[in-house]
Design a protein around this motif. Structure first.
Motif, short mmCIF file in Angstrom:
data_model
loop_
_atom_site.label_atom_id
_atom_site.label_comp_id
_atom_site.label_asym_id
_atom_site.label_seq_id
_atom_site.Cartn_x
_atom_site.Cartn_y
_atom_site.Cartn_z
N ARG A 1 6.32 -41.08 5.62
CA ARG A 1 6.06 -40.24 4.70
C ARG A 1 7.39 -39.37 4.32
NH1 ARG A 1 1.60 -38.78 1.96
NH2 ARG A 1 2.21 -36.74 1.53
N SER A 2 7.76 -39.16 3.11
CA SER A 2 8.95 -38.36 2.97
C SER A 2 8.89 -36.74 3.58
CB SER A 2 9.17 -37.94 1.50
OG SER A 2 8.12 -37.62 0.93
N GLN A 3 9.81 -36.10 3.67
CA GLN A 3 9.61 -34.81 4.18
C GLN A 3 8.66 -33.98 3.43
OE1 GLN A 3 13.49 -33.08 4.14
NE2 GLN A 3 14.07 -33.45 6.45
N ARG B 1 8.10 -29.67 -3.18
CA ARG B 1 8.97 -29.13 -3.97
C ARG B 1 9.11 -30.03 -5.34
NH1 ARG B 1 14.50 -29.73 -5.70
NH2 ARG B 1 15.33 -27.49 -6.73
N ALA B 2 8.86 -31.31 -5.29
CA ALA B 2 8.54 -32.10 -6.30
C ALA B 2 7.34 -31.84 -6.99
CB ALA B 2 8.64 -33.51 -5.86
N GLN B 3 6.27 -31.45 -6.64
CA GLN B 3 5.10 -31.06 -7.20
C GLN B 3 5.03 -29.70 -7.71
OE1 GLN B 3 2.48 -31.35 -3.59
NE2 GLN B 3 1.55 -33.22 -4.14
N ASP B 4 5.95 -28.78 -7.09
CA ASP B 4 6.25 -27.37 -7.92
C ASP B 4 7.05 -27.72 -9.00
OD1 ASP B 4 4.64 -26.25 -5.91
OD2 ASP B 4 6.39 -25.58 -4.86
N LEU B 5 8.10 -28.57 -8.89
CA LEU B 5 8.89 -28.69 -10.30
C LEU B 5 8.18 -29.65 -11.23
CD1 LEU B 5 12.29 -29.78 -8.32
CD2 LEU B 5 11.78 -27.55 -9.89
N ALA B 6 7.45 -30.65 -10.89
CA ALA B 6 6.42 -31.21 -11.90
C ALA B 6 5.58 -30.34 -12.60
CB ALA B 6 5.86 -32.44 -11.21
N VAL C 1 12.57 -51.93 4.31
CA VAL C 1 11.81 -51.03 5.09
C VAL C 1 12.77 -50.25 5.89
CG1 VAL C 1 10.23 -51.08 7.13
CG2 VAL C 1 9.81 -52.44 5.12
N ALA C 2 13.57 -50.66 6.55
CA ALA C 2 14.59 -50.27 7.28
C ALA C 2 15.57 -48.95 6.39
CB ALA C 2 15.77 -51.20 8.06
N LEU C 3 15.81 -49.24 5.37
CA LEU C 3 16.50 -48.18 4.53
C LEU C 3 15.50 -47.04 4.14
CD1 LEU C 3 18.63 -47.27 2.54
CD2 LEU C 3 17.80 -48.70 1.00
N LEU C 4 14.33 -47.24 3.79
CA LEU C 4 13.16 -46.51 3.48
C LEU C 4 12.95 -45.32 4.89
CD1 LEU C 4 10.81 -47.92 0.85
CD2 LEU C 4 12.66 -46.17 0.68
N ARG C 5 12.94 -46.21 5.95
CA ARG C 5 12.67 -45.20 7.10
C ARG C 5 13.53 -44.25 7.78
NH1 ARG C 5 8.13 -46.36 9.96
NH2 ARG C 5 6.99 -48.17 9.56
N GLN C 6 14.81 -44.30 7.16
CA GLN C 6 15.80 -43.50 7.21
C GLN C 6 15.90 -42.32 6.08
OE1 GLN C 6 19.74 -45.46 7.31
NE2 GLN C 6 18.89 -47.27 8.62
N ALA C 7 15.15 -42.56 4.87
CA ALA C 7 15.01 -41.61 4.03
C ALA C 7 14.22 -40.36 4.24
CB ALA C 7 14.50 -42.09 2.63
N ARG C 8 14.73 -39.16 3.87
CA ARG C 8 14.06 -37.92 3.92
C ARG C 8 13.39 -37.46 2.66
NH1 ARG C 8 13.71 -39.99 8.03
NH2 ARG C 8 14.40 -39.61 10.22
N GLN C 9 14.40 -37.76 1.73
CA GLN C 9 14.26 -37.23 0.28
C GLN C 9 14.11 -38.41 -0.62
OE1 GLN C 9 16.14 -32.84 1.15
NE2 GLN C 9 17.21 -34.08 -0.21
N GLY D 1 4.09 -39.73 -0.35
CA GLY D 1 4.57 -38.51 -0.71
C GLY D 1 5.92 -38.47 -1.39
N ILE D 2 5.94 -39.67 -2.28
CA ILE D 2 7.23 -39.83 -3.19
C ILE D 2 7.11 -39.36 -4.46
CG2 ILE D 2 9.19 -41.49 -3.64
CD1 ILE D 2 8.41 -43.00 -1.36
N PRO D 3 7.98 -38.61 -5.02
CA PRO D 3 7.70 -38.36 -6.47
C PRO D 3 8.54 -39.47 -7.50
CG PRO D 3 9.79 -37.18 -5.47
CD PRO D 3 8.71 -37.78 -4.33
N VAL D 4 7.71 -39.52 -8.71
CA VAL D 4 8.12 -40.65 -9.43
C VAL D 4 8.84 -40.01 -10.84
CG1 VAL D 4 7.15 -42.38 -10.70
CG2 VAL D 4 6.14 -41.84 -8.54
#
Length: 629
Positions: free
Chosen positions: A370-372, A378-383, A234-242, A268-271
């Protein structure tokens, strides 16, 4: 010290059985609790009889043939592949056993054992073995070693098995069988189990406790995350933006597809998906980037290169996923995996637990994090752009003067599913086709995509298709296979006809090993020994192989077609057929889907007289500098 008090426990009821009879009776009694209710753990036993198993195991299997069916096949390796595919199609909750004679019958299982080990798939291997008494030594097919008379060919299974035992006394089953089943049904240890069965011991009798044949129903264990590991994750993910999610096979086996979808949407995380994880999220989902890695989509690989945290769920992170450790070398890894070895890979933060429980616990702790927003958008556009490109590639029906290539054939097969409510299953294994399918196949439900790519075993396709059909008889099973793999192992077409397990088989004939031919040249080598025309030839030269005629000779139906339009019409005839149906189409050995992919480490010679090899070596050394180990 003595006592005048005496007591006696009631005698334990027993039943006198041969070792083989006891083994089969125990397998027949096993039950497992699934979402569909309580069902037999073993769906049957594949067997090819020989002198090492026909008298012992054969007699025992005949007794239980109505409740534990015995299936005859045509090749030992192939029948083990079918058993493995059966387990994979059941998401590892049901499985099969495989019994052979000694000698080549046993050693033919070795490739399948390795495949099951690499892919973490359960199969019970029961090869016959030489006499424990040694009275008739050397028996027919026996390996003799002057340094160790106790060795047999079955010792080759030791490094290929998650659990190995040789049953030298009938009573050893009392401990060996529960241990074997525990490994077969354990999410972390799951893989091939080998019980070597000496042919004399198979026929020896013992008074087995009657209650041994009433084992408790197996309830699959699901491991929750440890509090300390969960807090670190959880600590690692809370620092994540992308962040980026990578779905591996563990998502499917852990019944975590819905948890994955909920986690991705909430945060809001792409897969992206590995080969084993493909179909975990529907291809049309807005956050579905497609395939990752060497056979990956441009959308998934672009996001992987920019991700700051990669959440690898249920994947063993093989080189095709990581781009030989170059693809997401800048990201920090969170490895959510039930297997401790996989959870520790690539210096990642380990979260060793069940995929579903782990994702649910992470989501609860992260709450509204959530992610940025820009990253998600951008992930949704590329997908979406990649889905449109896939539609464009697979919609081509007119290839002009060119032969069609794999992507266009895949499109025709995909379109044939449009009116099918059964959500058919596509099966493949090695060569170019898994790469094209990984990029282009549109999987609409979990399990609709069945590609063996952990061991990338040529010859798995047709045998695997048979196993899938046995597991999912209500679905149409479509085997897509290249001519090279077809020629390696095709005899189970006859088995599919014999068992009334219809397959639709699409053979792409590019007249050789086109995938390795391209790799050979990419490494600077000259075209050599891969395509039929590049092999040493004498007499009439390269053979013209009629695959449709060959399938008909095995009892199936078959036809050859020339164009994509012809293929689509033939697929409709195949769907209406009453037995296995093969369609062969000539394809271009050189063309592939240009989009996507990333570097893969294939060692290039340091010294060569060919300038192409020297240039390839220079490029290889430069690419290795991007590796993060």
């Amino acid at each position: 010290m003595s006592s005048n008090m005496s007591s006696s426990a009631p005698a334990r009821a027993t039943v006198r059985l041969t070792m083989a009879q006891a083994l089969v009776r125990y397998l027949d009694a096993l039950r497992i609790r699934t979402a569909q209710g309580e069902v037999p753990l073993f769906g049957g036993v594949f067997s090819i009889f020989g002198h090492g198993n026909v008298a012992g195991m054969g007699e025992a299997l005949h007794q239980f043939r109505d409740s534990l069916p015995t299936y005859r096949a045509h090749n030992e390796q192939a029948m083990a592949h079918s058993a493995i595919a059966y387990a994979k199609a059941h998401m590892r909750q049901r499985m099969m056993a495989v019994t052979t004679s000694i000698g080549p019958g046993a050693t033919n299982l070795l490739t399948a054992a390795a495949l099951a080990h690499v892919n973490r798939l359960p199969v019970l291997l029961l090869p016959g073995d030489v006499f424990v008494s040694r009275r008739p030594d050397p028996v027919l097919q026996q390996l003799e070693d002057a340094r160790d008379p106790g060795i047999s060919v079955n010792d080759a299974f030791r490094p290929l098995s998650r659990f190995f035992d040789r049953i030298c006394y009938p009573e050893q089953l009392l401990s060996a069988l529960p241990r074997a089943v525990q490994v077969l049904t354990d999410a972390a240890q799951c893989g091939p189990v080998t019980l070597a069965l000496p042919q004399d011991v198979q026929t020896m009798a013992y008074d087995y406790p009657l209650d041994f044949f009433s084992p408790p129903t197996i309830v699959p264990r699901v491991q929750p995350p440890a509090e300390t590991e969960l807090a670190q994750a959880v600590a690692l993910l809370r620092q994540a933006r992308q962040p980026l999610l990578i779905a591996g096979g563990g998502v499917l086996y852990g019944d975590a597809c819905e948890a994955l979808r909920h986690f991705a949407e909430r945060h809001g995380i792409p897969v992206a998906e590995t080969q084993a994880g493909k179909s975990a999220l529907p291809w049309s989902h807005a956050l579905q980037l497609g395939a990752i890695g060497v056979t990956g989509s441009p959308a998934a690989n672009a996001m992987a290169q920019q991700a700051d945290v990669v959440i690898a769920v249920g994947t063993r992170l093989q080189d095709f996923t990581t781009g030989s450790h170059t693809l997401f070398a800048q990201a920090r890894l969170l490895n959510l995996n039930v297997n401790a070895m996989d959870a520790l890979k690539s210096h990642g933060t380990a979260l060793q637990c069940d995929a579903r429980l782990g994702l649910e616990a992470l989501s609860d702790r992260l709450e509204d994090w959530r992610s940025q927003a820009a990253w998600t958008a951008r992930a949704q556009d590329l997908a979406q752009a990649w889905r449109e490109r896939v539609t464009e590639i697979t919609s081509r029906t007119d290839t002009g003067s060119q032969l069609p290539y794999d992507g266009e054939v895949i499109g025709a097969v995909q379109r044939s599913l449009a009116d099918s409510p059964r959500q058919d299953i596509v099966v493949c294994a090695a060569g170019t086709l898994p790469a094209e399918l990984h990029k282009l196949w549109r999987a609409g439900r979990p399990g609709a995509y069945h590609v063996e790519y952990g061991f990338s075993c040529m010859g798995y396709e047709l045998a695997g298709g048979l196993g899938v059909k046995m597991a999912q008889p209500e679905r149409e099973v479509i085997v897509i296979v290249g001519d090279g793999s077809y020629l390696m192992m095709n005899s189970e077409i006859a088995t599919s006809v014999m068992l009334d397990k219809k397959l639709i088989i699409v053979v792409l004939d590019n007249r050789g090993y086109g995938c390795i031919n391209r790799l050979q040249q990419a490494c600077g080598g000259a075209p050599f020994n891969n395509m039929l025309e590049d092999c040493l030839q004498a007499g009439p030269g390269a053979p013209a192989i009629d695959f449709a005629a060959h399938a008909r000779a095995l009892g199936a139906l078959g036809e050859n077609v020339k164009t994509i339009g012809d293929l689509e019409a033939a697929l409709q005839r195949a769907r209406a057929a009453d037995r296995s149906y093969l369609i062969c189409i000539d394809t271009d050995a050189a063309r592939t889907t240009a989009e996507g992919g990333c570097w893969w480490e294939v060692a290039v010679p340091e010294v060569s007289s060919r300038p192409q090899v020297r240039q390839a070596r220079s490029q290889y050394e430069q690419a290795r500098q991007a590796q993060s180990l």
